[in-house]
Design an enzyme around this catalytic site. Structure first.
Site, PDB file in Angstrom:
ATOM      1  N   HIS A 160       0.807  -1.213   0.000  1.00  0.00           N
ATOM      2  CA  HIS A 160       0.000   0.000   0.000  1.00  0.00           C
ATOM      3  C   HIS A 160       0.843   1.267   0.000  1.00  0.00           C
ATOM      4  CE1 HIS A 160       0.265   0.006   4.557  1.00  0.00           C
ATOM      5  NE2 HIS A 160       0.278   1.306   4.345  1.00  0.00           N
ATOM      6  N   ASP A 216       0.372  -7.528   1.630  1.00  0.00           N
ATOM      7  CA  ASP A 216       0.714  -6.102   1.685  1.00  0.00           C
ATOM      8  C   ASP A 216       2.229  -5.891   1.716  1.00  0.00           C
ATOM      9  OD1 ASP A 216      -0.020  -3.414   1.593  1.00  0.00           O
ATOM     10  OD2 ASP A 216       0.224  -3.190   3.753  1.00  0.00           O
ATOM     11  N   SER A 234       4.587   3.015   7.920  1.00  0.00           N
ATOM     12  CA  SER A 234       4.239   1.849   7.110  1.00  0.00           C
ATOM     13  C   SER A 234       5.397   1.412   6.226  1.00  0.00           C
ATOM     14  CB  SER A 234       3.034   2.154   6.222  1.00  0.00           C
ATOM     15  OG  SER A 234       1.872   2.283   6.988  1.00  0.00           O
TER      16      SER A 234
END
Length: 372
Positions: free
Chosen positions: A102, A132, A209
């Protein structure tokens, strides 16, 4: 599931030399502020679970200095339809950069900045929505980079961890916490959950992230996924990344094992309705037509009234796979993800009509999904 042993690396030797250090609250070392585009909600500051009056942060500082040169800021070029954004990543010992799907998975152009302010242009060589994870290749790495390694043993609840990355665009930051939980299932836009995830109270925020969650031995325990506030953050486990990343590097994609069933947790009422000795395992509620389990496993098509409630009954209850106990849905997902592969025939212990038996199912690859 048994832990796997690994040889003593340079960073493990570092941790042994440091010894055990006291805990401190989330310590942050920040650099220049940059703008951030992210959908996660970050967690707050927290202290570790063990208190020590003689707090010594030298151990954290040593791990930080040993690892931070391999942690990068990942910047995605914007367009008229997509504003782009910032995230984190880290360099492996083989020279490839790992981050989240992402963050960089669909990007045409990826810019990577290192701690010494050098920038490099990278190319996404492989990306996987289901886990992911994404891998970026950079031709000319700076000399400061040495590469991090993925931890090959199961995470231990209560062990200390450090989250490294670029929260809120603040580069080269560190926060401290513990492993709060394991075998968590994370939501995914694919419709399948991300299994075997690590929960931590180390503060993680938008921009973290894709960065590493490292042990005090300086090895990557997980890839930061998101923070949900209330001192709860999540990371994709290194055990899953160790299966996915090599395939992304070599083939550009990873095939996840697929059983093709829907399941329901077995609580006391479901246990009573299905003649189980204890509320343990998962009840099969759906079997995908034409899927691996079709014609082998049976779904619960009946209803029983237990304490005034209508409860699913009559199908198979999965209680073990290849000798691994399956007490709940999370362990089922983790076992399939970490212990099996497409094309492999597995033995599934089920309880059907109150009797325990063993069935064989040959797994397939998870079907493609349409995602935004």
């Amino acid at each position: 599931m048994p832990s796997r042993q690994r040889p003593c690396s340079r960073r493990r030797m570092l941790a042994l030399a440091l010894g055990t250090s006291g805990l401190i609250g989330g310590t942050t070392v920040t650099g220049a502020t940059r703008s951030v585009s992210s959908s996660e909600i970050g967690g707050g500051e927290t202290n570790g679970s063990i208190q020590n009056d003689d707090v010594d942060s030298d151990g954290y500082a040593a791990v930080y200095e040993e690892t931070i040169d391999d942690v990068v800021l990942v910047a995605i070029r914007g367009s008229n339809d997509d504003p782009g954004g910032l995230g984190s990543g880290f360099v492996l010992e083989n020279g490839f950069v790992v981050t989240n799907h992402h963050v960089a998975g669909d990007a045409d152009g990826v810019e990577v900045q290192f701690r010494d302010e050098q920038w490099r242009t990278g190319t996404v060589v492989g990306s996987d929505r289901h886990s992911d994870l994404a891998v970026v290749e950079i031709d000319d790495l700076p000399e400061i980079v040495s590469g991090l390694s993925l931890w090959e043993a199961e995470p231990v609840i209560g062990s200390e961890v450090l989250a490294l990355g670029n929260p809120l665009g603040l580069d080269a930051s560190i926060s401290q916490g513990i492993v709060s939980g394991i075998d968590r299932s994370l939501p995914s836009p694919t419709g399948f959950s991300i299994p075997a995830a690590i929960q931590t109270d180390a503060p993680v925020n938008p921009g973290n992230s894709g960065g590493p969650l490292v042990t005090l031995e300086g090895e990557v325990l997980g890839v930061v996924f998101a923070g949900l506030g209330q001192t709860i953050g999540f990371a994709i486990s290194a055990l899953l990344a160790d299966r996915v990343v090599p395939a992304l590097i070599g083939d550009g994609a990873y095939d996840h094992p697929y059983l093709g069933v829907g399941v329901l947790p077995v609580g006391p009422q479901v246990a009573t309705a299905n003649d189980l000795e204890e509320p343990r395992g998962v009840l099969i509620t759906d079997v995908e037509p034409g899927g691996p389990a079709d014609g082998v496993l049976e779904s619960a098509t009946e209803r029983e009234t237990i304490d005034g409630d209508s409860v699913r009954a009559g199908g198979d209850v999965i209680v073990a796979i290849d000798g691994h106990d399956i007490p709940n849905e999370e362990i089922l997902s983790s076992t399939l993800a970490l212990e099996t592969s497409p094309g492999e025939t597995i033995e599934i212990d089920v309880v059907r009509d109150g009797e325990r038996g063993t069935l064989e199912v040959t797994l397939s690859s998870r079907p493609d999904v349409d995602t935004p």
